[in-house]
Write a protein that holds these residues in place. Structure first.
Motif, PDB file in Angstrom:
ATOM      1  N   VAL A  36      37.227 112.193 154.258  1.00 50.84           N
ATOM      2  CA  VAL A  36      36.726 111.488 153.082  1.00 50.84           C
ATOM      3  C   VAL A  36      35.357 110.894 153.406  1.00 50.84           C
ATOM      4  O   VAL A  36      35.188 110.197 154.402  1.00 50.84           O
ATOM      5  CB  VAL A  36      37.701 110.379 152.637  1.00 50.84           C
ATOM      6  CG1 VAL A  36      37.148 109.612 151.448  1.00 50.84           C
ATOM      7  CG2 VAL A  36      39.062 110.977 152.300  1.00 50.84           C
ATOM      8  N   VAL A  37      34.382 111.224 152.550  1.00 53.38           N
ATOM      9  CA  VAL A  37      33.013 110.749 152.706  1.00 53.38           C
ATOM     10  C   VAL A  37      32.660 109.943 151.465  1.00 53.38           C
ATOM     11  O   VAL A  37      32.903 110.386 150.345  1.00 53.38           O
ATOM     12  CB  VAL A  37      32.030 111.930 152.862  1.00 53.38           C
ATOM     13  CG1 VAL A  37      30.604 111.440 152.985  1.00 53.38           C
ATOM     14  CG2 VAL A  37      32.419 112.793 154.053  1.00 53.38           C
ATOM     15  N   VAL A  38      32.085 108.759 151.665  1.00 47.68           N
ATOM     16  CA  VAL A  38      31.678 107.899 150.554  1.00 47.68           C
ATOM     17  C   VAL A  38      30.171 107.692 150.627  1.00 47.68           C
ATOM     18  O   VAL A  38      29.623 107.430 151.702  1.00 47.68           O
ATOM     19  CB  VAL A  38      32.404 106.535 150.616  1.00 47.68           C
ATOM     20  CG1 VAL A  38      31.865 105.579 149.569  1.00 47.68           C
ATOM     21  CG2 VAL A  38      33.900 106.719 150.455  1.00 47.68           C
ATOM     22  N   THR A  39      29.513 107.827 149.502  1.00 44.87           N
ATOM     23  CA  THR A  39      28.084 107.548 149.391  1.00 44.87           C
ATOM     24  C   THR A  39      27.917 106.351 148.475  1.00 44.87           C
ATOM     25  O   THR A  39      28.417 106.355 147.352  1.00 44.87           O
ATOM     26  CB  THR A  39      27.318 108.756 148.815  1.00 44.87           C
ATOM     27  OG1 THR A  39      27.576 109.900 149.621  1.00 44.87           O
ATOM     28  CG2 THR A  39      25.830 108.485 148.785  1.00 44.87           C
ATOM     29  N   ASP A  59      23.668  93.420 154.911  1.00 48.27           N
ATOM     30  CA  ASP A  59      24.930  92.874 155.408  1.00 48.27           C
ATOM     31  C   ASP A  59      26.081  93.281 154.499  1.00 48.27           C
ATOM     32  O   ASP A  59      27.166  93.627 154.969  1.00 48.27           O
ATOM     33  CB  ASP A  59      24.836  91.349 155.509  1.00 48.27           C
ATOM     34  CG  ASP A  59      26.115  90.734 156.044  1.00 48.27           C
ATOM     35  OD1 ASP A  59      26.518  91.085 157.169  1.00 48.27           O
ATOM     36  OD2 ASP A  59      26.725  89.913 155.317  1.00 48.27           O
ATOM     37  N   THR A  60      25.849  93.263 153.201  1.00 46.26           N
ATOM     38  CA  THR A  60      26.871  93.673 152.247  1.00 46.26           C
ATOM     39  C   THR A  60      27.237  95.137 152.448  1.00 46.26           C
ATOM     40  O   THR A  60      28.410  95.503 152.422  1.00 46.26           O
ATOM     41  CB  THR A  60      26.397  93.426 150.800  1.00 46.26           C
ATOM     42  OG1 THR A  60      26.075  92.042 150.656  1.00 46.26           O
ATOM     43  CG2 THR A  60      27.456  93.814 149.787  1.00 46.26           C
ATOM     44  N   PHE A  61      26.229  95.986 152.655  1.00 44.56           N
ATOM     45  CA  PHE A  61      26.489  97.404 152.912  1.00 44.56           C
ATOM     46  C   PHE A  61      27.366  97.569 154.154  1.00 44.56           C
ATOM     47  O   PHE A  61      28.354  98.309 154.137  1.00 44.56           O
ATOM     48  CB  PHE A  61      25.192  98.190 153.083  1.00 44.56           C
ATOM     49  CG  PHE A  61      25.431  99.641 153.419  1.00 44.56           C
ATOM     50  CD1 PHE A  61      25.613 100.571 152.409  1.00 44.56           C
ATOM     51  CD2 PHE A  61      25.497 100.074 154.729  1.00 44.56           C
ATOM     52  CE1 PHE A  61      25.865 101.899 152.704  1.00 44.56           C
ATOM     53  CE2 PHE A  61      25.738 101.404 155.042  1.00 44.56           C
ATOM     54  CZ  PHE A  61      25.925 102.317 154.020  1.00 44.56           C
ATOM     55  N   LEU A  62      27.016  96.870 155.230  1.00 44.01           N
ATOM     56  CA  LEU A  62      27.779  96.988 156.472  1.00 44.01           C
ATOM     57  C   LEU A  62      29.217  96.497 156.306  1.00 44.01           C
ATOM     58  O   LEU A  62      30.155  97.108 156.821  1.00 44.01           O
ATOM     59  CB  LEU A  62      27.083  96.233 157.601  1.00 44.01           C
ATOM     60  CG  LEU A  62      25.762  96.836 158.073  1.00 44.01           C
ATOM     61  CD1 LEU A  62      25.095  95.921 159.096  1.00 44.01           C
ATOM     62  CD2 LEU A  62      25.969  98.221 158.643  1.00 44.01           C
ATOM     63  N   ARG A  63      29.391  95.417 155.581  1.00 41.22           N
ATOM     64  CA  ARG A  63      30.741  94.895 155.337  1.00 41.22           C
ATOM     65  C   ARG A  63      31.567  95.880 154.511  1.00 41.22           C
ATOM     66  O   ARG A  63      32.741  96.119 154.791  1.00 41.22           O
ATOM     67  CB  ARG A  63      30.684  93.550 154.627  1.00 41.22           C
ATOM     68  CG  ARG A  63      30.209  92.429 155.514  1.00 41.22           C
ATOM     69  CD  ARG A  63      30.048  91.153 154.708  1.00 41.22           C
ATOM     70  NE  ARG A  63      29.523  90.094 155.525  1.00 41.22           N
ATOM     71  CZ  ARG A  63      30.097  88.900 155.637  1.00 41.22           C
ATOM     72  NH1 ARG A  63      31.203  88.627 154.980  1.00 41.22           N
ATOM     73  NH2 ARG A  63      29.569  87.985 156.408  1.00 41.22           N
ATOM     74  N   LEU A  64      30.935  96.437 153.481  1.00 39.60           N
ATOM     75  CA  LEU A  64      31.630  97.397 152.625  1.00 39.60           C
ATOM     76  C   LEU A  64      31.964  98.671 153.406  1.00 39.60           C
ATOM     77  O   LEU A  64      33.071  99.208 153.295  1.00 39.60           O
ATOM     78  CB  LEU A  64      30.775  97.714 151.400  1.00 39.60           C
ATOM     79  CG  LEU A  64      31.399  98.582 150.321  1.00 39.60           C
ATOM     80  CD1 LEU A  64      32.725  97.999 149.837  1.00 39.60           C
ATOM     81  CD2 LEU A  64      30.430  98.729 149.161  1.00 39.60           C
ATOM     82  N   ALA A  65      31.032  99.141 154.211  1.00 37.07           N
ATOM     83  CA  ALA A  65      31.269 100.333 155.031  1.00 37.07           C
ATOM     84  C   ALA A  65      32.412 100.086 156.014  1.00 37.07           C
ATOM     85  O   ALA A  65      33.278 100.948 156.198  1.00 37.07           O
ATOM     86  CB  ALA A  65      30.000 100.727 155.773  1.00 37.07           C
ATOM     87  N   THR A  66      32.424  98.922 156.617  1.00 33.73           N
ATOM     88  CA  THR A  66      33.502  98.568 157.549  1.00 33.73           C
ATOM     89  C   THR A  66      34.850  98.552 156.839  1.00 33.73           C
ATOM     90  O   THR A  66      35.840  99.097 157.337  1.00 33.73           O
ATOM     91  CB  THR A  66      33.223  97.204 158.214  1.00 33.73           C
ATOM     92  OG1 THR A  66      31.984  97.285 158.915  1.00 33.73           O
ATOM     93  CG2 THR A  66      34.333  96.811 159.169  1.00 33.73           C
ATOM     94  N   TYR A  67      34.888  97.964 155.664  1.00 30.40           N
ATOM     95  CA  TYR A  67      36.127  97.918 154.889  1.00 30.40           C
ATOM     96  C   TYR A  67      36.607  99.324 154.546  1.00 30.40           C
ATOM     97  O   TYR A  67      37.786  99.647 154.710  1.00 30.40           O
ATOM     98  CB  TYR A  67      35.936  97.092 153.610  1.00 30.40           C
ATOM     99  CG  TYR A  67      37.125  97.146 152.694  1.00 30.40           C
ATOM    100  CD1 TYR A  67      38.329  96.550 153.058  1.00 30.40           C
ATOM    101  CD2 TYR A  67      37.060  97.819 151.485  1.00 30.40           C
ATOM    102  CE1 TYR A  67      39.437  96.616 152.224  1.00 30.40           C
ATOM    103  CE2 TYR A  67      38.168  97.891 150.648  1.00 30.40           C
ATOM    104  CZ  TYR A  67      39.347  97.290 151.023  1.00 30.40           C
ATOM    105  OH  TYR A  67      40.442  97.362 150.203  1.00 30.40           O
ATOM    106  N   GLY A  72      40.299 104.293 156.058  1.00 24.81           N
ATOM    107  CA  GLY A  72      40.425 105.676 156.505  1.00 24.81           C
ATOM    108  C   GLY A  72      39.277 106.575 156.123  1.00 24.81           C
ATOM    109  O   GLY A  72      39.317 107.775 156.379  1.00 24.81           O
ATOM    110  N   VAL A  73      38.253 106.021 155.482  1.00 24.24           N
ATOM    111  CA  VAL A  73      37.070 106.818 155.143  1.00 24.24           C
ATOM    112  C   VAL A  73      36.386 107.225 156.445  1.00 24.24           C
ATOM    113  O   VAL A  73      36.184 106.404 157.336  1.00 24.24           O
ATOM    114  CB  VAL A  73      36.105 106.019 154.233  1.00 24.24           C
ATOM    115  CG1 VAL A  73      34.801 106.749 154.026  1.00 24.24           C
ATOM    116  CG2 VAL A  73      36.777 105.716 152.900  1.00 24.24           C
TER     117      VAL A  73
END
Length: 97
Positions: A36-39, A59-67, A72-73
């Motif tokens: 699964v890939v998310v853009t 920072d928001t991008f990094l937090r969202l990416a981590t979540y 499982g992304v």
């Protein structure tokens, strides 16, 4: 078409929106061996940063990416990076010609 605050959504667009729901993402994450890939678009991340009153879009991008990765992304990309690649390739093509 359905109209909302930012404009109208055509019936074709509403089908695309339905196919990109949170529940569809969770369903895809349950499929074995699914990559699964998310853009994430810069506008979406900026909107989320404003909503949660974050001082930094990065920072928001990094937090969202981590979540998303904890869900499982496999990969999370910033859509702006694609624009950067396009600009570099266009530059190379211009110089070559």
């Amino acid at each position: 078409s359905v109209c909302c605050h930012s404009g109208c959504v055509t019936s074709a667009e509403s089908v695309l929106i339905q196919e990109q729901s949170y529940s569809k993402l969770l369903d895809a994450l349950t499929i074995p061996d699914m990559c699964v890939v998310v853009t994430l678009s810069p506008q979406s991340v900026a909107s989320l940063a404003a909503f949660i009153d974050s001082p930094s879009v990065a920072d928001t991008f990094l937090r969202l990416a981590t979540y998303l990765k904890t869900l499982g992304v496999k990969y999370v990309f910033d859509a702006a990076a694609g624009g950067d690649v396009v600009l570099l390739e266009a530059r190379e093509e211009f110089i070559t010609r």
